[in-house]
Design a protein around this motif. Structure first.
Motif, short mmCIF file in Angstrom:
data_model
loop_
_atom_site.label_atom_id
_atom_site.label_comp_id
_atom_site.label_asym_id
_atom_site.label_seq_id
_atom_site.Cartn_x
_atom_site.Cartn_y
_atom_site.Cartn_z
N HIS A 123 12.90 -2.97 -13.41
CA HIS A 123 13.59 -1.59 -12.15
C HIS A 123 13.58 -2.26 -11.32
O HIS A 123 15.14 -2.25 -10.97
CB HIS A 123 11.96 -0.89 -12.34
N ALA A 124 13.37 -3.21 -10.03
CA ALA A 124 13.56 -3.44 -9.08
C ALA A 124 13.89 -4.59 -9.18
O ALA A 124 15.58 -4.34 -8.19
CB ALA A 124 11.75 -4.40 -8.03
N ALA A 125 14.13 -5.44 -10.44
CA ALA A 125 15.16 -6.71 -10.29
C ALA A 125 17.08 -5.80 -11.06
O ALA A 125 17.86 -6.39 -10.38
CB ALA A 125 14.76 -7.57 -11.73
N ALA A 126 16.46 -4.97 -11.60
CA ALA A 126 17.65 -4.05 -12.59
C ALA A 126 18.69 -3.53 -11.59
O ALA A 126 20.29 -3.24 -10.92
CB ALA A 126 17.35 -3.12 -13.16
N ARG A 127 18.06 -2.76 -10.00
CA ARG A 127 18.59 -2.16 -8.94
C ARG A 127 19.10 -3.43 -7.59
O ARG A 127 19.32 -3.26 -6.66
CB ARG A 127 17.93 -0.91 -8.94
N GLY A 128 18.64 -4.49 -7.99
CA GLY A 128 18.70 -5.82 -6.10
C GLY A 128 17.82 -5.56 -5.35
O GLY A 128 18.26 -5.49 -4.14
N ALA A 129 16.47 -4.91 -5.92
CA ALA A 129 15.45 -4.38 -5.29
C ALA A 129 14.84 -5.54 -3.99
O ALA A 129 14.61 -6.15 -4.97
CB ALA A 129 14.51 -3.11 -5.22
N ARG A 130 15.05 -5.17 -2.68
CA ARG A 130 13.79 -6.35 -2.21
C ARG A 130 12.84 -6.47 -2.31
O ARG A 130 12.08 -5.02 -2.63
CB ARG A 130 14.12 -5.58 -0.79
N VAL A 131 11.60 -7.30 -2.81
CA VAL A 131 10.44 -6.92 -2.96
C VAL A 131 9.61 -7.26 -1.67
O VAL A 131 9.94 -8.84 -1.88
CB VAL A 131 9.89 -7.69 -4.22
N HIS A 132 8.67 -6.96 -1.50
CA HIS A 132 8.10 -6.99 -0.44
C HIS A 132 6.30 -8.02 -0.62
O HIS A 132 6.35 -8.88 -0.14
CB HIS A 132 7.23 -6.21 0.40
N ALA A 133 5.99 -7.66 -2.32
CA ALA A 133 4.90 -8.57 -2.74
C ALA A 133 4.56 -8.04 -4.34
O ALA A 133 5.33 -7.20 -4.18
CB ALA A 133 3.88 -8.01 -1.71
N VAL A 134 3.60 -8.28 -4.70
CA VAL A 134 3.39 -7.94 -5.78
C VAL A 134 2.05 -7.73 -6.05
O VAL A 134 0.90 -8.45 -5.15
CB VAL A 134 3.61 -9.09 -6.91
N LEU A 135 1.75 -6.26 -6.46
CA LEU A 135 0.77 -6.01 -6.42
C LEU A 135 0.08 -6.97 -8.06
O LEU A 135 -0.06 -5.92 -8.93
CB LEU A 135 0.75 -3.95 -6.54
N ALA A 136 -0.51 -7.75 -7.61
CA ALA A 136 -1.32 -8.41 -8.90
C ALA A 136 -2.72 -7.68 -9.74
O ALA A 136 -2.38 -7.70 -10.60
CB ALA A 136 -1.49 -9.69 -8.80
N GLY A 137 -3.09 -6.91 -8.74
CA GLY A 137 -4.13 -6.92 -9.74
C GLY A 137 -5.11 -5.36 -9.20
O GLY A 137 -4.97 -5.56 -8.12
N ALA A 138 -5.96 -4.78 -10.13
CA ALA A 138 -6.89 -3.45 -9.67
C ALA A 138 -8.06 -3.54 -9.52
O ALA A 138 -8.14 -3.09 -11.31
CB ALA A 138 -6.16 -2.55 -9.19
N GLY A 139 -8.94 -3.36 -8.98
CA GLY A 139 -10.66 -3.38 -9.97
C GLY A 139 -11.01 -2.05 -9.07
O GLY A 139 -11.19 -2.10 -8.37
N ILE A 140 -11.91 -1.66 -9.83
CA ILE A 140 -12.82 0.19 -9.58
C ILE A 140 -13.68 0.03 -10.70
O ILE A 140 -14.02 -0.66 -11.38
CB ILE A 140 -11.78 1.46 -10.36
N ALA A 141 -15.05 0.17 -10.06
CA ALA A 141 -15.93 -0.13 -10.22
C ALA A 141 -16.94 1.31 -9.43
O ALA A 141 -17.05 1.39 -8.17
CB ALA A 141 -16.88 -1.27 -9.87
N ALA A 142 -18.03 1.60 -9.95
CA ALA A 142 -18.86 2.72 -8.99
C ALA A 142 -20.34 1.46 -8.73
O ALA A 142 -20.80 0.70 -10.42
CB ALA A 142 -19.23 3.65 -9.84
#
Length: 420
Positions: free
Chosen positions: A245-264
């Motif tokens: 979606h970002a590429a289709a509108r030519g958006a500037r990208v600050h960074a990639v949210l590559a991973g997320a981990g959640i645990a208790a």
């Protein structure tokens, strides 16, 4: 592995260090402090301890239309102000409303309104209580107001996960995008809970810093003489979207949210698990989702609140996963923003990757790093290219969230602002 890549296209913040992202980042890199004393002046008769806290650099009400501001709790004002910045920074994308969602975490919601209107009830009676009390105090109001402001109909989400709320909102946003339920999510956290009751409660729990004589040095994450955290307030919001979606509108990208981990932890309502299993699990899950090894992480933006037990527990967990890793602790400058902490620190991780800078950790010079830490704690700004940064957020209840941010692989013609 084929999966949707989630990118960060917009950033917004209002913190004790600045009224926006640029001023907050500049002050953080300069080693400034956003903390001050006497924040509860006028409540001296309550027996409260000397209190240091981080209040927002500007009143968020001044950033909104006056009529709107009067109808909002301070935490909601901050969230809307940060969201407006992030939306503008993202280029105000045209998005199908049914593909746009809102996810804003908070630790407590509109506690300021609750306390104020309870005082009105007790002193002037029920008929003088504001008819806007409930929407001003409910925790989901910030996310809902942002949904209304930007026409986000794909869903409104409000993680209420103590100090991990903001980070959990960002992790949830990424899940929505990867699941194909949204193309764009406005995500982050907000908090404005520096009140007599919160100060009294944390003081009774012996969680607050005792170094109140010099407010700027009160928050001492990882320091040998750390004694507790410093209350703070503010908001941070990120605009996340699918790379397609970002590429289709030519958006500037600050960074990639590559991973997320959640645990208790599943251990204790306030204390971290002694073996650090939950924190270790969250970090390993985030690395696995990002497809990275520990050695590919440039540094860790630690949760590190400045409590003796909490910092030592996190340090042990980091050492188990990374060995003697390089870490930074922004709460030394910002204080602890509670529900907004994970969001502002995710934003700082994005800027660290984007500009190749590790921000300094204040207040380590006098007593030095604690002997129980065993990490490379960055005391002065380091200009080092960062392939990836991991950001930790751990909350009461044993709620652990780790986020991995990597450098942008998709850039359009717009140029990102230079680091100060």
């Amino acid at each position: 592995m084929n999966r949707t890549e989630v990118v960060v296209t917009g950033l917004g913040a209002i913190t004790p260090l600045g009224a926006d992202v640029a001023s907050t980042w500049e002050a953080l890199l300069a080693g400034a402090s956003g903390l001050r004393g006497d924040v509860l002046r006028g409540h001296e008769g309550l027996g409260l301890p000397d209190t240091v806290a981080g209040t927002m650099a500007v009143d968020p009400a001044t950033l909104l239309p006056p009529v709107q501001a009067r109808r909002l709790d301070r935490s909601q004002q901050a969230a809307l102000a940060a969201a407006a910045q992030a939306w503008a920074d993202s280029g105000a994308p045209e998005v199908d409303p049914d593909r746009l969602a809102s996810a804003i975490g908070t630790g407590i919601g509109g506690v300021g309104t609750l306390l104020k209107e309870d005082d009105v009830l007790e002193t002037a009676g029920a008929r003088r209580v504001s008819p806007r009390t409930v929407p001003m105090l409910m925790p989901n109001a910030a996310a809902a107001l942002i949904s209304i402001e930007y026409g986000a109909r794909a869903g409104v989400f409000t993680p209420v996960s103590a100090c991990s709320s903001g980070a959990e909102a960002i992790a949830l946003a990424a899940r929505l995008i990867r699941a194909g339920e949204a193309d764009v999510v406005i995500a982050g956290g907000t908090e404005a809970a520096t009140t007599p009751i919160t100060v009294a409660g944390f003081a009774r729990a012996q969680a607050l810093s005792g170094h109140t004589a010099d407010p700027a040095s009160a928050s001492r994450p990882f320091a040998a003489d750390r004694s507790g955290f410093v209350l703070s307030e503010g908001a941070a919001v990120l605009v996340l979207e699918s790379a397609e979606h970002a590429a289709a509108r030519g958006a500037r990208v600050h960074a990639v949210l590559a991973g997320a981990g959640i645990a208790a932890d599943a251990h204790h309502i306030t204390a971290p698990a002694p073996d650090g299993a939950g924190q270790v699990s969250a970090m390993r899950k985030a690395l696995a989702q990002a497809g990275l090894t520990p050695g590919q992480i440039g540094h860790i933006n630690a949760h590190a609140t400045g409590t003796p037990v909490g910092d030592a527990a996190e340090a042990r967990a980091i050492r188990e996963v990374f060995g003697r890793a390089t870490v930074t602790a922004p709460k030394a400058a910002l204080g602890h923003l509670f529900g907004a902490a994970g969001a502002i620190e995710a934003l700082i991780a994005v800027l660290s990757v984007e500009h190749g800078v590790i921000p300094p950790t204040r207040n380590l010079t006098a007593a030095g790093i604690g002997p129980d830490i065993g990490l490379d704690v960055v005391a002065e700004r380091r200009d080092v290219p960062q392939q990836a940064v991991l950001s930790n957020s751990f909350g009461f209840g044993g709620q652990n969230v780790s986020l991995v941010v990597t450098g942008a692989r998709h850039r359009a013609s717009r140029t990102a602002p230079a680091a100060p």
